[in-house]
Design a protein around this motif. Structure first.
Motif, PDB file in Angstrom:
ATOM      1  N   LEU A  46       0.801  -1.228   0.000  1.00  0.00           N
ATOM      2  CA  LEU A  46       0.000   0.000   0.000  1.00  0.00           C
ATOM      3  C   LEU A  46       0.838   1.284   0.000  1.00  0.00           C
ATOM      4  O   LEU A  46       0.600   2.176  -0.829  1.00  0.00           O
ATOM      5  N   PRO A  47       1.828   1.418   0.894  1.00  0.00           N
ATOM      6  CA  PRO A  47       2.594   2.681   0.894  1.00  0.00           C
ATOM      7  C   PRO A  47       3.307   2.954  -0.424  1.00  0.00           C
ATOM      8  O   PRO A  47       3.260   4.073  -0.944  1.00  0.00           O
ATOM      9  N   ALA A  51       2.354   6.029  -3.089  1.00  0.00           N
ATOM     10  CA  ALA A  51       3.362   7.037  -3.426  1.00  0.00           C
ATOM     11  C   ALA A  51       3.634   7.078  -4.926  1.00  0.00           C
ATOM     12  O   ALA A  51       3.777   8.163  -5.517  1.00  0.00           O
ATOM     13  N   ASP A  52       3.677   5.915  -5.563  1.00  0.00           N
ATOM     14  CA  ASP A  52       4.010   5.849  -6.988  1.00  0.00           C
ATOM     15  C   ASP A  52       2.870   6.371  -7.858  1.00  0.00           C
ATOM     16  O   ASP A  52       3.087   7.095  -8.836  1.00  0.00           O
ATOM     17  N   ILE A  53       1.634   6.015  -7.497  1.00  0.00           N
ATOM     18  CA  ILE A  53       0.478   6.421  -8.302  1.00  0.00           C
ATOM     19  C   ILE A  53       0.055   7.855  -7.983  1.00  0.00           C
ATOM     20  O   ILE A  53      -0.601   8.519  -8.787  1.00  0.00           O
ATOM     21  N   GLY A  54       0.442   8.341  -6.794  1.00  0.00           N
ATOM     22  CA  GLY A  54       0.105   9.703  -6.410  1.00  0.00           C
ATOM     23  C   GLY A  54      -1.262   9.839  -5.789  1.00  0.00           C
ATOM     24  O   GLY A  54      -2.005  10.778  -6.109  1.00  0.00           O
ATOM     25  N   GLN A  59      -7.294   6.163  -0.321  1.00  0.00           N
ATOM     26  CA  GLN A  59      -7.724   5.880  -1.692  1.00  0.00           C
ATOM     27  C   GLN A  59      -7.141   4.561  -2.184  1.00  0.00           C
ATOM     28  O   GLN A  59      -7.802   3.803  -2.893  1.00  0.00           O
ATOM     29  N   ALA A  60      -5.910   4.279  -1.799  1.00  0.00           N
ATOM     30  CA  ALA A  60      -5.271   3.031  -2.208  1.00  0.00           C
ATOM     31  C   ALA A  60      -6.028   1.822  -1.660  1.00  0.00           C
ATOM     32  O   ALA A  60      -6.030   0.746  -2.271  1.00  0.00           O
ATOM     33  N   GLY A  61      -6.688   1.999  -0.517  1.00  0.00           N
ATOM     34  CA  GLY A  61      -7.469   0.908   0.044  1.00  0.00           C
ATOM     35  C   GLY A  61      -8.604   0.466  -0.856  1.00  0.00           C
ATOM     36  O   GLY A  61      -9.113  -0.650  -0.739  1.00  0.00           O
ATOM     37  N   LEU A  62      -9.020   1.343  -1.800  1.00  0.00           N
ATOM     38  CA  LEU A  62     -10.071   0.975  -2.747  1.00  0.00           C
ATOM     39  C   LEU A  62      -9.639  -0.184  -3.642  1.00  0.00           C
ATOM     40  O   LEU A  62     -10.476  -0.836  -4.263  1.00  0.00           O
ATOM     41  N   MET A  63      -8.333  -0.454  -3.714  1.00  0.00           N
ATOM     42  CA  MET A  63      -7.881  -1.600  -4.508  1.00  0.00           C
ATOM     43  C   MET A  63      -8.373  -2.910  -3.909  1.00  0.00           C
ATOM     44  O   MET A  63      -8.623  -3.880  -4.618  1.00  0.00           O
ATOM     45  N   VAL A  64      -8.506  -2.953  -2.599  1.00  0.00           N
ATOM     46  CA  VAL A  64      -9.101  -4.107  -1.937  1.00  0.00           C
ATOM     47  C   VAL A  64     -10.619  -4.043  -2.068  1.00  0.00           C
ATOM     48  O   VAL A  64     -11.289  -5.050  -2.308  1.00  0.00           O
ATOM     49  N   THR A  65     -11.162  -2.840  -1.942  1.00  0.00           N
ATOM     50  CA  THR A  65     -12.614  -2.652  -2.030  1.00  0.00           C
ATOM     51  C   THR A  65     -13.164  -3.116  -3.376  1.00  0.00           C
ATOM     52  O   THR A  65     -14.176  -3.821  -3.441  1.00  0.00           O
ATOM     53  N   MET A  66     -12.514  -2.722  -4.468  1.00  0.00           N
ATOM     54  CA  MET A  66     -13.019  -3.057  -5.795  1.00  0.00           C
ATOM     55  C   MET A  66     -13.104  -4.558  -6.007  1.00  0.00           C
ATOM     56  O   MET A  66     -14.075  -5.079  -6.562  1.00  0.00           O
ATOM     57  N   SER A 108      -0.072  -0.667 -15.358  1.00  0.00           N
ATOM     58  CA  SER A 108      -0.903   0.532 -15.325  1.00  0.00           C
ATOM     59  C   SER A 108      -0.074   1.787 -15.090  1.00  0.00           C
ATOM     60  O   SER A 108       0.946   1.776 -14.410  1.00  0.00           O
ATOM     61  N   THR A 109      -0.559   2.882 -15.680  1.00  0.00           N
ATOM     62  CA  THR A 109       0.084   4.181 -15.488  1.00  0.00           C
ATOM     63  C   THR A 109      -0.841   5.170 -14.797  1.00  0.00           C
ATOM     64  O   THR A 109      -0.491   6.334 -14.617  1.00  0.00           O
ATOM     65  N   SER A 110      -2.054   4.718 -14.427  1.00  0.00           N
ATOM     66  CA  SER A 110      -3.006   5.614 -13.782  1.00  0.00           C
ATOM     67  C   SER A 110      -3.845   4.838 -12.772  1.00  0.00           C
ATOM     68  O   SER A 110      -3.989   3.610 -12.856  1.00  0.00           O
ATOM     69  N   TYR A 111      -4.413   5.551 -11.836  1.00  0.00           N
ATOM     70  CA  TYR A 111      -5.260   4.962 -10.797  1.00  0.00           C
ATOM     71  C   TYR A 111      -6.504   4.282 -11.370  1.00  0.00           C
ATOM     72  O   TYR A 111      -6.848   3.169 -10.967  1.00  0.00           O
ATOM     73  N   PRO A 112      -7.212   4.890 -12.335  1.00  0.00           N
ATOM     74  CA  PRO A 112      -8.379   4.207 -12.910  1.00  0.00           C
ATOM     75  C   PRO A 112      -8.045   2.851 -13.521  1.00  0.00           C
ATOM     76  O   PRO A 112      -8.827   1.906 -13.424  1.00  0.00           O
ATOM     77  N   LEU A 113      -6.880   2.748 -14.172  1.00  0.00           N
ATOM     78  CA  LEU A 113      -6.485   1.466 -14.749  1.00  0.00           C
ATOM     79  C   LEU A 113      -6.251   0.421 -13.667  1.00  0.00           C
ATOM     80  O   LEU A 113      -6.598  -0.751 -13.820  1.00  0.00           O
TER      81      LEU A 113
END
Length: 405
Positions: A46-47, A51-54, A59-66, A108-113
């Protein structure tokens, strides 16, 4: 395409397991390991990912949520939608989604991806729990029908306790993208193995939409579902953000966090064994004790997490309790409604995935709004609610006994 040799076209018709049967079951167990690992892989990364995606850690926790949200929707949809389709083909499609998901995240190069990739994973995870877990006895035919299932659940347990620390280690050495690429590589290997080893697996029965609420008709199962909701929800309310907590509050370096997550996983292995033993004697006690230890661990980390040695001891205890969580809840639900569980498994899977998604989401909002310590406190309280819910069984039995027949 040539026809499969006689004796391999339907493994579940053979009386004694062969090496091919063991390998076939192993391919399904490895798929379970890969899916569990991929679902929770962002926890240890997560950290670095944030940091890499900005983005913020919440918000990064949404990766588990999705993954959890789509898993909840996919469980009933795949169960019913599979209809009369060959379960071998369905299983391979689900593993294919695992590969695609991890490749999308890795490149991926973006958060939506990233979120798109996690959505695909959710479909694979939700579908697998309802399709893959049930085929154990068919790929490993023997009198009791337990070996194949045991191999698959071993993959689930191994992914739960070892997947996150292993992914975190790869992330520390090669970067977080390499961890997801490695998960995709495991998926490709599983697909090849399943194409070579799995026989045709026609469905034994088609599940209909009206079959899904079966568990809700069993009072004891309803209580078990509610307890599982609190325990899994509270777990991922707090656990999703354990890595940033250990870095920011405890003051540990990334290498130490990786080692501590490995200790968490190792403790989880022993917790799985202990939980199985306790649940075998009294499943209700196993669930209540697991809820109390899980919740107390998160609360203790909130109180003493700034002290490194205390945090280390607390994380080990937490891992022990988390290892017991799946086996305790599964045993309780099976004993509460073994017949209803066959048709209602999708409901159980959906509820757990909703709990995971909701826990990670609300935990993320709490991290961004109130801080990491508050997340541990709230998550701990939610986990502990599983104990009084299970205690309701005693009241339910007394009321039931007072009703004249």
């Amino acid at each position: 395409m040539s026809t499969a040799p006689t004796g391999t076209a339907c493994l579940d018709s053979v009386l004694a397991p062969t090496v091919r049967h063991w390998l076939a079951a192993g391919s399904v167990g490895t798929a379970a390991f890969a899916l569990v690992t991929a679902e929770f892989l962002p926890v240890g990364l997560l950290p670095a990912m944030a940091a890499d995606i900005g983005i913020s850690e919440g918000q990064a926790g949404l990766m588990v949520t999705m993954a959890g949200v789509l898993g909840a929707l996919a469980a009933p949809s795949v169960t019913v939608g599979a209809g009369r389709l060959d379960r071998r083909n369905v299983l391979m499609v689900l593993v294919g989604l695992l590969v695609a998901s991890n490749l999308i995240v890795a490149l991926s190069t973006s958060y939506p991806l990233v979120l798109l990739g996690r959505l695909l994973l959710g479909i694979g995870v939700g579908g697998f729990w309802c399709i893959g877990v049930a085929i154990g006895p068919r790929v490993m035919p023997e009198p009791t029908g337990t070996r194949g299932t045991a191999i698959i659940f071993a993959g689930i347990s191994l992914g739960t306790v070892a997947g996150v620390p292993a992914g975190t280690f790869i992330g520390d050495v090669l970067g977080w993208r390499a961890a997801f690429a490695a998960a995709a590589g495991i998926g490709v290997a599983v697909l090849v193995a399943q194409a070579l080893l799995l026989p045709a697996l026609p469905p034994q029965r088609a599940i209909r939409w009206r079959d899904l609420p079966a568990l809700l008709h069993v009072p004891k199962a309803r209580i078990g579902l509610l307890a599982a909701f609190f325990m899994f929800g509270g777990q991922f309310f707090a656990y999703t953000y354990i890595a940033p907590y250990l870095v920011q509050i405890t003051g540990l370096g990334s290498g130490m966090v990786t080692g501590l997550l490995l200790a968490y996983g190792t403790a989880g292995f022993f917790g799985n064994v202990a939980g199985s033993w306790v649940a075998g004697k009294d499943a209700r006690t196993a669930v209540a004790a697991t809820a109390l230890v899980l919740g107390a661990s998160a609360l203790a980390l909130a109180a003493f997490g700034a002290i490194p040695m205390a945090a280390i001891a607390i994380i080990v205890v937490w891992g022990l309790a988390f290892g017991a969580l799946p086996i305790a809840t599964q045993t309780f639900m099976f004993r509460a409604a073994s017949e209803a569980l066959e048709t209602g498994a999708a409901l159980l899977v959906s509820l757990i995935q909703v709990a995971i998604a909701l826990g990670a989401t609300v935990g993320g909002l709490t991290v961004d709004g109130l801080g990491l310590v508050s997340t541990m406190v709230a998550g701990g309280i939610v986990m502990m609610l599983g104990a009084p819910v299970i205690a309701m069984l005693g009241r339910e039995r007394r009321v039931a006994a007072a009703v004249p027949h």
